[in-house]
Write a protein that holds these residues in place. Structure first.
Motif, PDB file in Angstrom:
ATOM      1  N   GLU A 188       0.668  -0.650   0.026  1.00 39.18           N
ATOM      2  CA  GLU A 188      -0.081   0.098  -0.130  1.00 39.18           C
ATOM      3  C   GLU A 188       0.520   0.957   0.088  1.00 39.18           C
ATOM      4  N   GLU A 189       0.638   2.256  -1.038  1.00 37.26           N
ATOM      5  CA  GLU A 189       1.760   3.216  -0.899  1.00 37.26           C
ATOM      6  C   GLU A 189       1.478   4.297   0.025  1.00 37.26           C
ATOM      7  N   MET A 194       4.337   5.955   1.882  1.00 37.06           N
ATOM      8  CA  MET A 194       4.157   6.810   2.322  1.00 37.06           C
ATOM      9  C   MET A 194       4.171   7.854   3.344  1.00 37.06           C
ATOM     10  N   ALA A 195       3.327   6.984   4.363  1.00 39.97           N
ATOM     11  CA  ALA A 195       3.455   7.047   5.767  1.00 39.97           C
ATOM     12  C   ALA A 195       4.668   7.318   7.133  1.00 39.97           C
ATOM     13  N   GLY A 196       4.984   5.538   6.542  1.00 41.79           N
ATOM     14  CA  GLY A 196       6.105   5.204   6.769  1.00 41.79           C
ATOM     15  C   GLY A 196       7.454   5.808   7.405  1.00 41.79           C
ATOM     16  N   GLN A 233      12.178  11.087  10.446  1.00 43.37           N
ATOM     17  CA  GLN A 233      12.551  12.042  11.143  1.00 43.37           C
ATOM     18  C   GLN A 233      13.650  11.159  12.321  1.00 43.37           C
ATOM     19  N   HIS A 234      13.666  10.324  12.301  1.00 43.49           N
ATOM     20  CA  HIS A 234      14.417   9.436  13.767  1.00 43.49           C
ATOM     21  C   HIS A 234      15.346   9.159  13.176  1.00 43.49           C
ATOM     22  N   PRO A 261      -2.898   0.091  11.929  1.00 41.56           N
ATOM     23  CA  PRO A 261      -2.679   0.546  11.855  1.00 41.56           C
ATOM     24  C   PRO A 261      -1.670   1.014  13.106  1.00 41.56           C
ATOM     25  N   TRP A 262      -0.588   1.825  13.123  1.00 40.75           N
ATOM     26  CA  TRP A 262       0.593   1.536  13.763  1.00 40.75           C
ATOM     27  C   TRP A 262       0.622   2.939  14.513  1.00 40.75           C
TER      28      TRP A 262
END
Length: 460
Positions: free
Chosen positions: A14-15, A19-21, A27-28, A112-113
């Motif tokens: 799933e794109e 993208m969310a990941g 950032q980390h 969702p995580w």
């Protein structure tokens, strides 16, 4: 923000997930790559040498069996045995998680995580991966210094006795009871036992019995059938089944009520569980490790803890000494935490002054290693200049009420705000109970979770 030097690959069909990941993780972490095609995994592993792969379990349209995820898990571990694999799916349950861990996955994430939880899991995976890659280089140093013992830091005679006991009992399947005050490292000891045992390749399942309500105890530990109670929408294995083949760590066992003690004892004696809503016994094969900061022998005499359960769980006892009884280790621990937080907060020149180190050695540390860790992080964040001074630390009053440092915060008439009074009461409760969160929360009339929030709020 200092990014963790770690290379992460996220594989999902799933794109939106990719993208969310990527937006979250970049950032980390220094390197974050994504792919929607699992067949590209071998080439990407060869090109980038990823430290961690976050791998979806299903790729075909409508698939929910997770067979594809297990296939690619095996492929990754064959191609790159040192790569850590964390599986994720929207169709998970405890049995699937147990299977994933047994197949070689490091952890299991449900979609969702939760952002904070996912980042924490990946940081832990990166740290563990880094530890594997550096182990050979650090082995000589660790052998020479003897500062580290499988998670512990210390050379004091008291800790040497703990190490000897761990070595003797680890290779057996004997039940172990770990006793010690809050913050002495009981979970560290439990994990060391697991890593040194013949079950090291299997699951380590931790259950905080202080956080499991009486109404959910049986469902959480023994599992339940679909429809066993109102919210039981599917059949689930309990934590005892999840730990089968590995180690079950029951933390805060002293918090169990007599009724729950009886139920746990029955299961430990029979080595079988019966899920709620069924009559079918299911065999379990666990190595049991329990821990508590409560005086179990006094509780047995008072009748609040079952003597037969105590005999069942304490084939071998390990007593972890409080920090005030291993003062030789305070400097080693302080130096270790300072090194960690210098790197975390980008302050490489920061060091401990001689007066500060003397004050750290004199302090009674009611919260033990956890308090020292927290105190060092707070001091690194708040200090000015490149030297940590005594005034950069907060030292709670000793049990006789004497203050251990100049400038110790106290309540004056001009400070009678709810905020100041709340902080004072939390401090007094923690000192009175030597850092025991359960007892302090009970005295204050709040939950453990609420107390943790106030400790964080006031920087204690």
């Amino acid at each position: 923000m200092n990014k963790v030097p770690c290379k992460i690959l996220v594989v999902d069909d799933e794109e939106d997930i990719l993208m969310a990941g990527k937006l979250l993780l970049k950032q980390h972490f220094e390197t974050v790559k994504t792919s929607s095609d699992p067949y590209k995994i071998p080439g990407l592993l060869q090109e980038y040498g990823f430290d961690v792969v976050l791998l979806d379990m299903n790729y075909s349209t409508g698939a929910t069996s997770s067979k594809e995820g297990f296939h690619w898990l095996k492929q990754i571990l064959q191609l790159s045995p040192k790569t850590t694999v964390i599986l994720m799916t929207a169709y998970g349950d405890i049995e699937l998680a147990v299977k994933a861990l047994k197949e070689g996955a490091s952890d299991f994430v449900l979609k969702p995580w939760q952002n904070d939880k996912l980042v924490a899991i990946l940081k832990t995976a990166c740290q563990n991966r880094s530890g594997v890659s550096k182990r050979s280089a650090e082995k000589t140093e660790q052998e020479n210094t003897a500062y580290h013992y499988d998670g512990f830091i210390g050379v004091s005679p008291a800790m040497q006795r703990v190490y000897q006991t761990l070595d003797k009992v680890a290779a057996t399947d004997a039940n172990v009871l770990i006793l010690g005050e809050n913050g002495t490292g009981k979970e560290v000891a439990a994990r060391a036992l697991h890593r040194k045992s013949k079950r090291a390749g299997s699951v380590f399942e931790k259950v905080d019995l202080g956080a499991v309500s009486e109404t959910l105890f049986e469902s959480e530990l023994f599992g339940h059938a679909k429809g066993a109670f109102t919210d039981a929408k599917e059949e689930r294995a309990g934590r005892l089944e999840a730990a089968s083949g590995g180690t079950l760590f029951l933390d805060e066992i002293g918090n169990l009520s007599p009724a729950l003690q009886a139920k746990l004892l029955t299961v430990l004696q029979s080595r079988q569980v019966i899920r709620l809503g069924t009559n079918k016994p299911r065999p379990i094969d666990i190595r049991l490790v329990c821990a508590t900061n409560m005086p179990l022998y006094e509780m047995v005499r008072e009748g609040s803890f079952r003597q037969d359960l105590l005999y069942r769980i304490n084939t071998v006892e390990i007593h972890l000494p409080p920090l005030r009884e291993r003062r030789e280790d305070i400097k080693l621990l302080a130096d270790h935490f300072l090194k960690v937080y210098r790197q975390k907060y980008g302050r490489p020149q920061l060091h401990l002054g001689a007066d500060t180190m003397r004050r750290l050695n004199e302090y009674h540390w009611p919260g033990n290693i956890r308090e020292l860790d927290h105190a060092m992080e707070r001091a690194v964040i708040l200090c000015d200049g490149n030297e940590l001074h005594p005034d950069d630390f907060y030292f709670a009053p000793s049990e006789n009420g004497q203050q251990k440092k100049q400038g110790l915060e106290s309540i004056t008439e001009s400070d009678y705000t709810l905020e100041a009074l709340e902080k004072m009461m939390v401090q007094k409760a923690l000192v009175k109970h030597s850092g025991n969160i359960t007892h302090a929360a009970k005295e204050l009339g709040i939950t453990r979770t609420a107390l943790y929030r106030r400790i964080e709020k006031h920087g204690l």
